[in-house]
Design a protein around this motif. Sequence first.
Motif, PDB file in Angstrom:
ATOM      1  N   THR A 308       0.815  -1.042   0.184  1.00 33.57           N
ATOM      2  CA  THR A 308      -0.086  -0.044  -0.053  1.00 33.57           C
ATOM      3  C   THR A 308       0.964   1.166  -0.061  1.00 33.57           C
ATOM      4  O   THR A 308       0.691   2.134  -0.694  1.00 33.57           O
ATOM      5  N   LEU A 309       1.877   1.222   0.778  1.00 35.99           N
ATOM      6  CA  LEU A 309       2.783   2.241   0.788  1.00 35.99           C
ATOM      7  C   LEU A 309       3.571   2.751  -0.460  1.00 35.99           C
ATOM      8  O   LEU A 309       3.949   3.675  -0.936  1.00 35.99           O
ATOM      9  N   VAL A 312       0.205   3.963  -3.163  1.00 37.61           N
ATOM     10  CA  VAL A 312      -0.358   5.009  -3.092  1.00 37.61           C
ATOM     11  C   VAL A 312       0.553   6.094  -3.734  1.00 37.61           C
ATOM     12  O   VAL A 312      -0.220   7.163  -4.328  1.00 37.61           O
ATOM     13  N   PHE A 315      -0.470   6.988  -7.739  1.00 42.85           N
ATOM     14  CA  PHE A 315      -1.563   7.783  -8.038  1.00 42.85           C
ATOM     15  C   PHE A 315      -1.043   9.325  -8.127  1.00 42.85           C
ATOM     16  O   PHE A 315      -1.803  10.149  -8.823  1.00 42.85           O
TER      17      PHE A 315
END
Length: 356
Positions: A308-309, A312, A315
Motif C-alpha cells: 500500500t505504501l 499510493v 497515483f
Amino acid sequence: MATLKSPGQKKRQVVRIISGLIFLAITAVASIAYGFVKTQQLAWVKDHKEAQGTITELSHVEEEYRNRKGKKRYRDVYSLSYSFSVDGDRYSNTVEVSESLFVNSDEQQAITVWYENGYPSQNSPEQVMIAEKASNNLAGNAIAVAPFTFGGSLFLYYLLSFIFVRESKHSLPEGFYTENTWLDVDDNYFVALDDADLVFFDIDKGRASKVQQLYQQGAALEEIIGASKANKLNRVPISAMKQVRSDHNSDTIQVETDDRTYSVEFLNQALKAHALERIRALLPEGMTYNKEEKTRIKSALPALTLATLFVVPMFFITTPGINLVIGFIIVVKILPRILVRLWDPTITEKWALATA
C-alpha cells in the motif's frame, strides 16, 4: 583447498557470466551499428575539399560529471574555434579536440580545414578528420560504445541478481556452518556459540571473501573476528536472555535482554533452525515456550501494508519511469511475499522468562 560457494553465490556467478556474455554481444552489435552510422557521417570526406583557415579561439574547461556510483568527477574538455573562406564566403566552426592538438595550437595560427564538396558548412580541421577516420574500426568503435553497453549490462546484472539470486531456504550448505558457528555470506554476518555466550557481528564487505576462506579452513573465532573488521561485536550471555523469538519463514531470530533486543541473522532458515536448536538447549531454566500460528491475513498484513505504501504514491507521481520502477518492485519483491504468507502463514515460536 578451493573455497566452497553457497547456492546464492553460485547463482550470482552464473548471472555474472551471463551478463558478461551479453555485454560482449551487445558491444559487438553496437560497434557494428555505430561504425555504419559513422561511415555514413564521414562519407563526404571521400570527396572533400581543403581550405586554409585561422584558429580564432582555444578553450579549455573542466566539466563536472558523476560516475556510475554517483560520485562527482571532472574531465578536461578542449575545444578549438576557427574560420575560413570559400569563394568569398566566410565560415566558422568550433570543435572538440584532443589535448595534444590543443597544446600544439595557438590563436591566429593557420589550420587546414576539410569541407564537403559543394557544402562548406560541413567542415572540420584536417587533423580531427584524420583521427576520426583512423578510429572508425571495430576496436575504436567498441571503445566508443563500451561505456554505454557496460552501463546497460551492469543494470541487467543487478536486475537479474535482484530477481534470481537468493539463498536456498531449506538446505544446510557445506562450508557455512559447524556445530556452533554459522557464516552468512548473503548479509556478511557471522554467528557463533562461544561457551555460554552468543557472539554475532557484521563482516566488512571488503573482507567477506577472506573471512569465508578462513572459516572454511577452520580458523579460530578470534582470527575470524580480527579478519572481519566488524563495526560492532555483540557478545550476549545465554543466561542474560529474557526472550528468544523466531518466525518459521524468517532467517533471523530476535534475542531480548534487559536493556535491548538484538536481531541475529543467518544465511537461510535451515541454518537458523540449526542454530536455534543449540541455543535453545542452553537457555535459562524457567523459560516458557509458546507457539503462535497466525492467520493468513495477519501473516500477510505487513507485506500488504508495504504494498500500500508503494502503490499510493503511484497515483500522484506522473513520471512513467518512476512508476515503472515502483511497479517492478511490487511485482517482483512484495507480491511474492504476500502470496507466500497467504499460502504458508507465519508460525512464531517464543521462549520467554515468566514476568512477575
